[in-house]
Structure formats: structure tokens, C-alpha cells
Write a protein that holds these residues in place. Structure first.
Motif, short mmCIF file in Angstrom:
data_model
loop_
_atom_site.label_atom_id
_atom_site.label_comp_id
_atom_site.label_asym_id
_atom_site.label_seq_id
_atom_site.Cartn_x
_atom_site.Cartn_y
_atom_site.Cartn_z
N MET A 280 0.82 -1.20 0.00
CA MET A 280 0.00 0.00 0.00
C MET A 280 0.86 1.26 0.00
SD MET A 280 -3.49 0.09 2.24
CE MET A 280 -3.90 -1.63 2.44
N MET A 281 1.95 1.23 0.78
CA MET A 281 2.82 2.41 0.86
C MET A 281 3.57 2.63 -0.46
SD MET A 281 2.08 3.63 3.66
CE MET A 281 3.13 5.00 3.28
N ILE A 282 3.97 1.54 -1.11
CA ILE A 282 4.66 1.67 -2.41
C ILE A 282 3.71 2.24 -3.46
CG2 ILE A 282 5.67 0.36 -4.33
CD1 ILE A 282 6.83 -1.55 -2.15
N VAL A 283 2.45 1.76 -3.45
CA VAL A 283 1.44 2.30 -4.37
C VAL A 283 1.26 3.80 -4.11
CG1 VAL A 283 -1.02 2.30 -4.95
CG2 VAL A 283 0.21 0.14 -4.74
N ASP A 284 1.18 4.16 -2.84
CA ASP A 284 0.98 5.57 -2.48
C ASP A 284 2.17 6.41 -2.94
OD1 ASP A 284 -0.30 7.76 -1.49
OD2 ASP A 284 0.18 7.39 0.61
N LEU A 285 3.38 5.89 -2.78
CA LEU A 285 4.58 6.62 -3.21
C LEU A 285 4.60 6.83 -4.72
CD1 LEU A 285 7.32 7.90 -2.60
CD2 LEU A 285 8.35 5.61 -2.79
N ILE A 286 4.29 5.76 -5.46
CA ILE A 286 4.27 5.87 -6.93
C ILE A 286 3.19 6.86 -7.38
CG2 ILE A 286 3.78 4.62 -9.08
CD1 ILE A 286 4.99 2.12 -7.70
N GLU A 287 2.02 6.75 -6.77
CA GLU A 287 0.93 7.68 -7.10
C GLU A 287 1.34 9.12 -6.80
OE1 GLU A 287 -1.83 7.21 -8.53
OE2 GLU A 287 -2.71 5.27 -8.06
N SER A 288 2.02 9.31 -5.67
CA SER A 288 2.44 10.66 -5.27
C SER A 288 3.49 11.22 -6.22
CB SER A 288 2.98 10.64 -3.84
OG SER A 288 1.99 10.18 -2.93
N LEU A 289 4.42 10.37 -6.66
CA LEU A 289 5.43 10.81 -7.63
C LEU A 289 4.79 11.22 -8.95
CD1 LEU A 289 8.18 8.10 -6.96
CD2 LEU A 289 8.45 10.57 -6.64
#
Length: 664
Positions: free
Chosen positions: A55-64
Motif C-alpha cells: 500500500m505504501m509503495i502504491v501511495d509513493l508511486i501515485e504521489s510521484l
């Protein structure tokens, strides 16, 4: 929830998406959810720490992705496409300002939730649940996300039909369907383009060159080079049809200024000139006008291929002949992907909405009202070194043909069709703006130094309004042939000393580029153009529509029905020789449309260029206002041929007189 909130806030604060009604407001709030749930929901199929970190990796990619688009949009008023990312050279060329100049400290707020949640996990404030993954719950989230997207897409199509098939603007995709959907959509487009291009080869181009060599129309030497060295102004009459010429409402001319221009002794006017656009509408017209290539069977060539393809367009050709080249448009630069396509076509300057002063009441529909747009355009037009090639795109005469009462100068028609009846009012407004612009050209002396080309880009009244069309044409009803003839749009070429008059040859937008090149005295025997000079004495007069139908002075084929030039059905009455002639025309139409699609989708022009032509380097052009105006100033100081310099460095803006009530 945090991801939805920050995405929605970025939509509202960083992007200008043109939200204009309640449905669009609702969709803007809805569209981060379907793909957000889908992507974050992947983690629910796993257990323990793995689920949390996914979930955190998805959030990071989405944020980038969000962060990158904030920066790119700030510079270009557009979103990053996968095609741009794939061609890294384009990205580096486009980022004309250093990151330090583009970036704002507040931009990093998009990572706040990632940082806080990571810390909360790391320090075990959020405790990991190690119980087995609940696959039914995960599946339910996936199903809900798909259903939400179906609802989102359905409502978006209802508010903006043909959203995905025509693809007007990346802003539209994000506004209606979201930044995540846009990423996937642009990725699919990039993949499709890549596959098609990888399968193309120079042999495909060789076959087309062989065909064109055999079928190129001979130049009419009586007109060749008559406009050599002249300025060229292309005046775009939005949604303007030929029937408006000399048309009257209550015995009053709808377009008196255009009528006068049409009848001028130095105006070549073509009364059998057809629009040939498909779904790309205006973008198709521009593609044909300046490349002599058809639009695509679906969507817009400018939107899909304008950024990455190789072109040999008229602006680039003229630029290499010493012309300054510029396009003027009072709407956002990203519409129809103009801000990228115009670089591929060789436009040095593109004066879009951010170059103009926009106040309350100045805009209507798709941009600045024509009178205000043209008035403000003069401050840039006067700075262009001469000779120049300038295209001015008007927008007020655009569907749904509504204009505020203070700008109405003629009564509506009385067909009873609300869409149709307002058409003459916006056409009159356009005509008034055109008259003011011509008056300005005369006062400044540009009128005598310029070849003025005036054209209608596509129909204003669609074939869905048959009853109203019949009334406008004074008929009881209309046939498919009548509707095909209704697709005529004006095409006029004016220049002092040009032998004018009404030319009855059948032609269309695909024929404009070769016509102008011959008039300008430019070599045109080895170019890749699917049209032919309208002034050529021996030319194929079959006018092809994007759906494969055609019209000609002898026979026309609409659907499966063949008509003679009197509009009579003759499908079953043709002789053997006549059937052969019809079959040849049909084969010709199929061949040209097929070749055009091959050239565009296969990017075949990368395999060929005339020896006298240099391929366009898109990094030579920068449409950022500060940089572009700096370059324009340097160019006119160096050349000292602009109208501004010729007028002793005094502006001519005051010579443009308008009765626009908004400016009083």
C-alpha cells in the motif's frame, strides 16, 4: 482517504480543468476513487507486513506521478504523456526552465501522507494485522472499483460525448476520468503507436512515393509564383459553411463583410470546396490544410501523433524559406495538443490564451470572443519579421451558437430548431470581427503585402438537423446528396493583382497546401502531399470524405448510392463505362485514405525528406510566454522588417478599431 483528498486538492489548486457545471464538479470528486481503490486494493490480497508496504509503495508511486504532473503542468498547461516519457529527449527539450525555477516548496506536500504513514508504521503506532487475508473482501473492493469506473465513464460520456474516441485535450481526460486513468490511457496510446511504427519500413514510403509521382497534378504556370515573397495570413472561419455566403435573414445579409471579400476582383473564391474532416473536426482541418494528409478514421492525428511524428508541414517549409511562422488562438494551448503539434509542424511562435488579457465577459465557449481576440493579436502580429506566415483561429461561431444579447446584431432564423436558429447570430459576429481585421490590415499597409487565405474548417450544422437544413435551403426535404453538398465551406485567396473570380473546380482541404505552395513559387514536385493544386488545369476533382464517400462533378457516391451531378439516384442506371468510372473513383478514395493512414500511423515521413528540406527539431521552439517574446524581440531587432519597425517603432494596435462592447 488521504490519497483521494490530496488528489482532489491538487486538481483544484494546481490544474486549470475548466469545471463548468455540477456534473463536472461531481466527476472531479469521484474520479480519483475507482483506480485509487483498484490499486490500493491489490494489497488486500496479501497478509501481514507485505500488505502494508504494498500500500505504501502504491501511495509513493501515485504521489510521484502527481508531483511530476504538477511541475509539468505549471510549465506547459498539459499533463505528461507516456509518449513524452518514452522519448526522453522530448522531456528534456520541453523542460526549458530548470527544476529549481519551476518547483514550489508547497509541491512537496503531496508526499506528507507517505512520510507520516511510513513513520507511523516504522514506529509501530500503526500495528500490523497478521490475520489471514480476506480474499472475499479484497475481491469486493476490486469489483466496487470497476463498478465505480463504469459509473464514472457513463456519466462522463453523457456530459461529453465521444470523450475517448475524439480525445480533444488531455485536460478533458483528467477532468472527467482522472489522472490515473489518463496514465493508463496515454500508455495504451504510446504502445499502439510504438507497435504500428515498429512494423513500418522505408519500403512502405517508397510505394507511396511511386504512386504520388504518377498522379501529381501539373502546375498551372499562369499562377505559379504570383505570391512569391508575400506575407501569408490564414484566417480560420470556425464552423462556417458556404451556404452563408450571400445568405439573408429578413432581407438582411448575414455576412456582408465576407460577402464583399468573396466578390472582390482580387479574390479567388472556390464555390465547390468541401470540408473533409472526421472525428478530429478542427484538428483534421488543420492537418489537411498544412500537411495535405487526411485526419484519422477515429480520433485526432494531432492529439495522438502530433508530439512524436515527423512532419513536412507548410510552416516548416516556409520557415526554411525565410518566413517567420506563428499561430494565434484565444484558447488554451493544449487543446487538440496544439502546443506540441505546432512544434512538430515548425511554428516558431504559438500565441495561445496565456498571451492574452482575459477578463470577465471576454470569453465564450472555446476561448476569447473573436473581436477581442483579433484586437489583442495585433500586438504580436505587428512584431513578426516580414515575410511571415500567420494563422488566426477564431472560435465564437462554434456550437452551440449562443452569444450574449449585447453582441447580437441580426435576428435568428425561424426553423424552430434551437441549435440551428442561433447559427446566423454567431456567424454575423464572426463576420463583423473579420471586417474589423481587414480594415486594420488596410490601415497598416499589410493588406497590399499579404496573400490572405480564408477558409471554413468544418460544418456548423450537422446532418442530424435535416428539417432545419431543408428550411434554410428552401426545400421541402433533403436527400443524402443534398447533405453532402451541404458540406461545402468557403475557401478564398486574396492578393492585390491576383486575377480573381469564382472557380468551380471541385476540391477540399486536402488540396490547400499544394495550391499555396504553387502560388508562393515553392518547389513542389517531390513533396508527400495527397491533394493537388486547385488551380491546376488537369486535376482529379474527386473529393474524398473521411468515411470513404466522395463527390465529383460527374458522379458522387454517398453510402451505397450513386448520384449524378443533378442529385438524381443513378445506381442502377449506369452504363458499363460509367460503372467503371465510379469504381475507379471508389478505388482512388480508398487508396488515398489508406496511404494517409499509413503515413501517419507508421510515421513514414521519418524515412523520407526532399533534399531541400531539413527535418524539424522541436527543441528549437519554446512557447513559454517569457522566452517566446524574448526570441520574437531579438528576431525583429535583427531583421528590422516587422510592421512595428516599419512604423518607426510605434505600435499599430490603436489602428484596430472594434465595436466590442466589452472593451468600451
Amino acid at each position: 482517504m488521504l490519497f483521494w483528498l490530496k488528489t482532489y486538492l491538487v486538481y483544484q489548486t494546481e490544474f486549470t480543468l475548466g469545471i463548468s457545471n455540477g456534473m463536472q464538479k461531481f466527476l472531479l470528486a469521484l474520479n480519483p476513487l475507482p483506480f485509487g481503490l483498484l490499486l490500493f486494493g491489490i494489497a488486500l490480497y496479501f497478509r501481514g507486513k507485505k500488505s502494508y508496504w504494498i500500500m505504501m509503495i502504491v501511495d509513493l508511486i501515485e504521489s510521484l506521478w502527481l508531483f511530476a504532473n504538477i511541475l509539468y503542468y505549471r510549465e506547459f498547461s498539459d499533463f505528461i504523456s507516456m509518449a513524452i516519457i518514452k522519448s526522453s529527449g522530448s522531456v528534456s527539450n520541453n523542460l526549458s526552465l530548470s527544476i529549481s525555477q519551476i518547483i514550489h516548496t508547497s509541491d512537496f506536500l503531496v508526499f506528507v501522507d507517505v512520510i507520516i504513514l511510513t513513520l507511523l508504521l516504522a514506529f509501530k503506532v500503526i500495528k500490523v494485522d497478521y490475520s489471514p487475508a480476506k480474499r472475499k473482501g479484497a475481491l469486493l473492493i476490486t469489483v466496487v472499483s470497476i463498478l465505480l469506473f463504469a459509473v464514472n465513464l457513463s456519466l462522463a460520456e453523457k456530459d461529453r460525448s465521444q470523450l475517448l474516441t475524439r480525445t480533444f485535450d488531455n485536460n478533458y481526460i483528467v477532468k472527467y476520468l482522472g489522472l490515473n486513468f489518463y496514465a493508463g490511457y496515454s500508455g495504451y496510446q504510446a504502445y499502439h503507436e510504438s507497435v504500428t511504427k515498429s512494423q513500418a519500413s522505408s519500403k512502405d514510403m517508397d510505394k507511396i512515393l511511386t504512386y504520388l509521382k504518377k498522379h501529381r497534378a501539373d502546375t498551372n504556370m499562369a499562377y505559379y509564383g504570383k505570391a512569391k515573397g508575400k506575407n501569408v495570413i490564414i484566417f480560420h472561419l470556425e464552423s462556417f459553411q458556404q451556404f452563408l455566403i450571400n445568405y439573408k435573414v429578413n432581407d438582411e445579409e448575414v455576412t456582408p463583410n465576407i460577402n464583399k471579400f468573396y466578390a472582390d476582383n482580387n479574390t479567388l473564391a472556390f464555390d465547390n470546396f468541401f470540408n473533409q474532416v472526421g472525428q478530429g473536426k478542427t484538428s483534421d482541418a488543420e492537418t489537411m490544410l498544412e500537411n495535405s494528409l487526411f485526419g484519422l478514421p477515429s480520433g485526432s492525428a494531432m492529439t495522438t501523433y502530433g508530439t512524436t511524428n515527423t512532419f513536412e508541414a507548410l510552416p516548416a517549409i516556409l520557415n526554411q524559406q525565410g518566413y517567420a511562422t506563428a499561430a494565434f488562438h484565444g484558447d488554451v494551448g493544449s487543446f487538440w495538443n496544439r502546443d506540441n503539434t505546432y512544434k512538430s509542424w515548425g511554428y516558431q511562435y504559438f500565441f495561445s490564451e496565456n498571451y492574452y488579457q482575459v477578463k470577465s465577459g471576454y470569453k465564450i465557449g472555446y476561448g476569447l470572443k473573436d473581436k477581442i481576440f483579433l484586437k489583442q493579436s495585433t500586438k504580436y502580429l505587428e512584431q513578426l519579421p516580414q515575410p511571415f506566415y500567420a494563422k488566426l483561429i477564431t472560435v465564437t461561431n462554434h456550437y452551440p451558437y449562443e452569444i450574449d444579447k449585447k453582441n447580437q446584431a441580426i435576428e435568428k432564423t425561424t426553423t424552430g430548431d434551437n441549435t440551428v436558429d442561433g447559427y446566423v447570430q454567431t456567424a454575423r459576429y464572426l463576420d463583423q470581427a473579420f471586417g474589423e481585421f481587414i480594415s486594420y490590415l488596410k490601415k497598416t499597409g499589410l493588406y497590399d503585402k499579404t496573400m490572405i487565405v480564408v477558409y471554413g474548417d468544418h460544418y456548423g450544422i450537422s446532418n442530424n438537423h435535416k428539417k432545419a437544413i431543408a428550411q434554410l435551403l428552401g426545400k421541402k426535404s433533403v436527400t443524402s446528396y443534398d447533405l453532402a453538398m451541404f458540406q461545402k465551406v468557403p475557401f478564398m485567396i486574396h492578393m492585390p493583382g491576383l486575377q480573381g473570380g469564382i472557380n468551380h473546380t471541385y476540391g477540399g482541404e486536402i488540396d490547400v497546401m499544394p495550391t499555396l505552395m504553387d502560388l508562393l513559387g515553392l518547389k513542389n514536385t517531390d513533396t508527400v502531399q495527397l491533394g493537388n493544386d486547385l488551380l491546376a488545369t488537369k486535376r482529379n476533382q474527386t473529393v474524398i470524405f473521411r468515411n470513404g464517400d466522395y463527390v465529383s462533378p460527374t458522379y458522387s457516391k454517398i453510402g451505397s448510392t450513386v448520384y449524378n451531378n443533378k442529385g438524381q439516384v443513378v445506381t442502377k442506371k449506369l452504363t458499363k463505362a460509367q460503372r467503371k468510372s465510379v469504381a475507379q473513383k471508389e478505388a482512388y478514395a480508398d487508396k488515398l485514405l489508406s496511404m494517409s493512414d499509413q503515413i501517419i500511423t507508421g510515421d513514414l515521413l521519418r524515412f523520407y525528406q526532399p533534399k531541400w528540406f531539413t527535418k524539424v527539431n522541436k527543441s528549437d521552439y519554446n512557447y513559454k510566454k517569457t522566452e517566446a517574446l524574448k526570441q520574437l524581440n531579438q528576431a525583429q531587432v535583427k531583421e528590422q522588417t516587422s510592421l512595428f519597425f516599419n512604423n518607426n517603432k510605434k505600435s499599430t494596435e490603436s489602428l484596430f478599431v472594434t465595436d466590442a462592447p466589452e472593451l468600451k
